[in-house]
Design a protein around this motif. Structure first.
Motif, PDB file in Angstrom:
ATOM      1  N   ASN A 431      35.425  22.827  19.448  1.00  0.00           N
ATOM      2  CA  ASN A 431      36.187  23.041  20.684  1.00  0.00           C
ATOM      3  C   ASN A 431      37.057  24.286  20.596  1.00  0.00           C
ATOM      4  OD1 ASN A 431      35.249  20.938  22.265  1.00  0.00           O
ATOM      5  ND2 ASN A 431      36.909  19.527  21.713  1.00  0.00           N
ATOM      6  N   VAL A 432      37.723  24.486  19.472  1.00  0.00           N
ATOM      7  CA  VAL A 432      38.581  25.663  19.295  1.00  0.00           C
ATOM      8  C   VAL A 432      37.736  26.932  19.281  1.00  0.00           C
ATOM      9  CG1 VAL A 432      40.175  26.838  17.730  1.00  0.00           C
ATOM     10  CG2 VAL A 432      40.389  24.365  18.099  1.00  0.00           C
ATOM     11  N   ARG A 433      36.648  26.917  18.529  1.00  0.00           N
ATOM     12  CA  ARG A 433      35.817  28.120  18.420  1.00  0.00           C
ATOM     13  C   ARG A 433      35.188  28.495  19.762  1.00  0.00           C
ATOM     14  NH1 ARG A 433      30.512  28.625  17.855  1.00  0.00           N
ATOM     15  NH2 ARG A 433      30.226  26.448  17.226  1.00  0.00           N
ATOM     16  N   ILE A 434      34.637  27.529  20.453  1.00  0.00           N
ATOM     17  CA  ILE A 434      34.026  27.817  21.750  1.00  0.00           C
ATOM     18  C   ILE A 434      35.071  28.346  22.726  1.00  0.00           C
ATOM     19  CG2 ILE A 434      33.022  26.705  23.787  1.00  0.00           C
ATOM     20  CD1 ILE A 434      31.347  25.003  21.908  1.00  0.00           C
ATOM     21  N   SER A 435      36.252  27.739  22.721  1.00  0.00           N
ATOM     22  CA  SER A 435      37.321  28.222  23.609  1.00  0.00           C
ATOM     23  C   SER A 435      37.646  29.680  23.325  1.00  0.00           C
ATOM     24  CB  SER A 435      38.574  27.362  23.445  1.00  0.00           C
ATOM     25  OG  SER A 435      38.352  26.032  23.850  1.00  0.00           O
ATOM     26  N   LEU A 436      37.804  30.037  22.052  1.00  0.00           N
ATOM     27  CA  LEU A 436      38.177  31.414  21.708  1.00  0.00           C
ATOM     28  C   LEU A 436      37.048  32.390  22.015  1.00  0.00           C
ATOM     29  CD1 LEU A 436      40.106  30.854  18.376  1.00  0.00           C
ATOM     30  CD2 LEU A 436      41.071  31.508  20.581  1.00  0.00           C
ATOM     31  N   GLU A 437      35.815  32.024  21.686  1.00  0.00           N
ATOM     32  CA  GLU A 437      34.699  32.922  21.984  1.00  0.00           C
ATOM     33  C   GLU A 437      34.557  33.138  23.484  1.00  0.00           C
ATOM     34  OE1 GLU A 437      30.930  32.628  19.969  1.00  0.00           O
ATOM     35  OE2 GLU A 437      31.790  31.354  18.420  1.00  0.00           O
ATOM     36  N   TYR A 438      34.658  32.055  24.243  1.00  0.00           N
ATOM     37  CA  TYR A 438      34.512  32.192  25.688  1.00  0.00           C
ATOM     38  C   TYR A 438      35.680  32.962  26.304  1.00  0.00           C
ATOM     39  CZ  TYR A 438      34.139  31.258  30.630  1.00  0.00           C
ATOM     40  OH  TYR A 438      34.062  31.433  31.990  1.00  0.00           O
ATOM     41  N   LEU A 439      36.902  32.597  25.931  1.00  0.00           N
ATOM     42  CA  LEU A 439      38.067  33.260  26.515  1.00  0.00           C
ATOM     43  C   LEU A 439      38.101  34.746  26.159  1.00  0.00           C
ATOM     44  CD1 LEU A 439      40.739  30.484  25.927  1.00  0.00           C
ATOM     45  CD2 LEU A 439      39.813  31.228  28.139  1.00  0.00           C
ATOM     46  N   SER A 440      37.613  35.106  24.969  1.00  0.00           N
ATOM     47  CA  SER A 440      37.519  36.522  24.608  1.00  0.00           C
ATOM     48  C   SER A 440      36.600  37.257  25.567  1.00  0.00           C
ATOM     49  CB  SER A 440      37.000  36.669  23.175  1.00  0.00           C
ATOM     50  OG  SER A 440      37.911  36.152  22.241  1.00  0.00           O
ATOM     51  N   ALA A 441      35.502  36.608  25.939  1.00  0.00           N
ATOM     52  CA  ALA A 441      34.582  37.227  26.896  1.00  0.00           C
ATOM     53  C   ALA A 441      35.191  37.236  28.298  1.00  0.00           C
ATOM     54  CB  ALA A 441      33.254  36.470  26.895  1.00  0.00           C
ATOM     55  N   TRP A 442      35.877  36.154  28.671  1.00  0.00           N
ATOM     56  CA  TRP A 442      36.419  36.018  30.030  1.00  0.00           C
ATOM     57  C   TRP A 442      37.459  37.096  30.325  1.00  0.00           C
ATOM     58  CZ3 TRP A 442      40.741  35.076  33.002  1.00  0.00           C
ATOM     59  CH2 TRP A 442      40.549  34.482  34.252  1.00  0.00           C
TER      60      TRP A 442
END
Length: 562
Positions: A431-442
């Motif tokens: 959950n933490v990793r997906i959040s950071l990867e996605y938010l970095s792209a967003w």
């Protein structure tokens, strides 16, 4: 409007003027015409106040505490549910057969890929699959403008040109939810609702061209929490049609049932939009997120790892069954949820697994009575079509199929306790990793991102960050007995940031730092924000963008008006 001064008042002599605070890039003047902006201003002037009142009603409901305790089928609207006589409008041209619908952002490449996908319909998404940068908002309108006129193509970085074939899906547009503003368009000193910007610009430029082509202006409506919010949309449609001389009932809209409160008002939502309705959609990801929000204070509603919550979970199955029954009783399409799997050419095993899971998911939906469903990738369209053909045959839908066997109760809709599964440290880390990867792209302008062979968008990441908040709030113990504490979450956060930073260049490192800030501000706090998009938009899409344009100046303690 000129690029020399993006702070231009733009409107018509007969209506209010909008202040355009966004940069004027090539061809933007084709969308941001005085007439189009005057139309958007008229929508905002007429409907913004009611929008604000409905958002305040939402806020009051959550602020009162334990909102899930008060969920139920409304007594004051029982007459609508008990009246068997009313029906929604019949399917509009191009919306009779919806057995496979593609979804995705409105980037040029996605427009071409979606139009060539073989899907029956394409949901062009200004919401969860789009990071609402000013460029994305206006460029997306340009791409749809060109697509509707048969003048869209795409050339990739290798110089290969992609053109659109002769048979294309029916276009449906999803504007932003009522809760989001467009800070680059200001009326009387206040930003215009993003929903009215997305709807207004698209409708103004394309309604007649769509009608001339044999279709019409069709929409998906996100994040509704009550039938009163649907009533507001219906009034927007009526006003827009009258204003531009479009026949009443030409607009059609499919509402996403993706909040827990809306699940208890499905019939009322259809009723409010009945002359403009094209059905309901089971917005599964946001629905899970909404369930967590509504029972945030209840330790008995803690969900297991995200991957273990499926449409066969009892509370999700009840929701899906009720949606089909409700729609077909009123002559409305029931559209299934997103298959988020992303095939990989470099990983045949992952691709095979994605196709197998999609087949099972879509076969289940068709068997339940859904009339069609969503996929996030063109390679999954045929799989979805095949699953529905196996049930529908040559029929365009199965609207005639009633579900007298379905009698869903309040208790079944909120029955999270029987979900099963477990919380794990790996699930927390994911959950933490997906959040950071996605938010970095967003924050960098990308709203749909393939991670671990799944298409992540704002809705799926809302689940991830809200689950972490919920587990932390109640000190949940993982399968191996580890208690979820703030120290543990921050330790995992540090570990993930370190790993991602090692592979990032300088701009990527800056985006990662922004992503971490968004995660901390929307997860590691006592009172959770309803949506991460509000904080992230204001701090990283608007303020930074306006700094670059000289509209605000960077002070020692943050961004302040110029």
């Amino acid at each position: 409007m000129t690029s020399a001064d993006p702070r231009t008042d733009t409107g018509t002599d007969s209506g209010p003027a909008l202040q355009v605070r966004g940069e004027q890039l090539p061809r933007f003047d084709e969308i941001l015409t005085p007439e189009a902006l005057g139309f958007v201003a008229a929508l905002a002037e007429r409907f913004r106040g009611r929008r604000d009142e409905l958002l305040q009603a939402r806020a009051d409901r959550y602020a009162a505490g334990r909102p899930g305790d008060h969920l139920g089928f409304r007594e004051d609207t029982a007459a609508v549910r008990d009246d068997p006589s009313w029906r929604v409008a019949p399917p509009a041209p191009g919306l009779e057969d919806r057995r496979a619908e593609m979804t995705g952002p409105t980037t040029r490449k996605m427009v071409v890929n979606a139009l060539n996908s073989g899907a029956r319909a394409w949901m062009a998404d200004f919401e969860d699959a789009t990071s609402p940068t000013w460029f994305n908002v206006v460029d997306g309108q340009l791409n749809l403008f060109d697509a509707i006129r048969g003048q869209v193509d795409f050339t990739d970085e290798r110089g290969k040109r992609y053109a659109v074939g002769t048979e294309t899906p029916t276009i449906m547009v999803r504007p932003r939810g009522w809760h989001l503003d467009e800070d680059h368009l200001v009326l009387d000193g206040t930003p215009v609702p993003g929903s009215l910007v997305d709807f207004g610009l698209y409708f103004f430029h394309n309604a007649q061209a769509l009608i001339d082509s044999g279709a019409g202006p069709y929409f998906y409506l996100p994040k509704l929490e009550s039938h009163l919010e649907a009533r507001l949309w219906n009034d927007v449609f009526t006003f827009a049609q009258e204003r531009l001389g479009v026949p009443y009932g030409t607009v059609r809209a499919t509402c996403l049932i993706e909040t827990t409160p809306a699940a208890f008002e499905m019939e009322e939502i259809l009723y409010e939009l009945r002359d403009h309705s094209s059905g309901l959609n089971a917005g599964r990801w946001d629905y899970i997120f909404s369930m967590i929000k509504n029972f945030a204070e209840d330790a008995g509603h803690v969900l297991p790892d995200r991957s273990q919550v499926t449409m066969t979970s009892p509370f999700m199955a009840a929701y899906a069954n009720l949606l089909v029954k409700t729609c077909h009783a009123r002559g409305a399409h029931a559209i299934g949820g997103m298959a988020a799997f992303v095939p990989s050419r470099s990983n045949p095993a992952a691709t095979a697994a994605a196709l197998e899971k999609t087949t099972a998911d879509k076969s289940r939906e068709a068997g339940l009575g859904f009339d069609g469903s969503w996929v996030a990738h063109p390679a999954l369209v045929q799989t979805c079509l095949d699953a529905f053909v196996a049930v529908l045959g040559d029929r365009p839908n199965q609207l005639e199929r009633q579900r007298p066997d379905v009698a869903v109760t309040r208790e079944e809709l909120v029955d999270v306790a029987t979900t099963g599964g477990e919380v794990t440290v790996d699930g927390l880390r994911t959950n933490v990793r997906i959040s950071l990867e996605y938010l970095s792209a967003w924050v960098g302008g990308a709203g749909a991102v393939a991670i671990d062979n799944l298409m992540e968008d704002a809705a799926t990441v809302e689940i991830s960050r809200m689950q972490v908040w919920h587990w932390l709030r109640h000190g949940v113990r993982t399968a191996d007995g580890t208690r979820v504490t703030e120290d543990l979450v921050r330790s995992v956060l540090d570990e993930v940031v370190t790993t991602l930073a090692a592979a990032a260049d300088e701009p990527g490192g800056a985006r990662l730092a922004a992503a971490r800030e968004v995660f901390e501000q929307t997860c590691l706090v006592g009172d959770w924000p309803e949506f991460f998009t509000g904080y992230a938009y204001e701090h990283f899409l608007v303020q930074q963008g306006l700094v670059q344009q000289g509209l605000v100046q960077q002070g020692t303690s943050g961004t302040v008006p110029a």
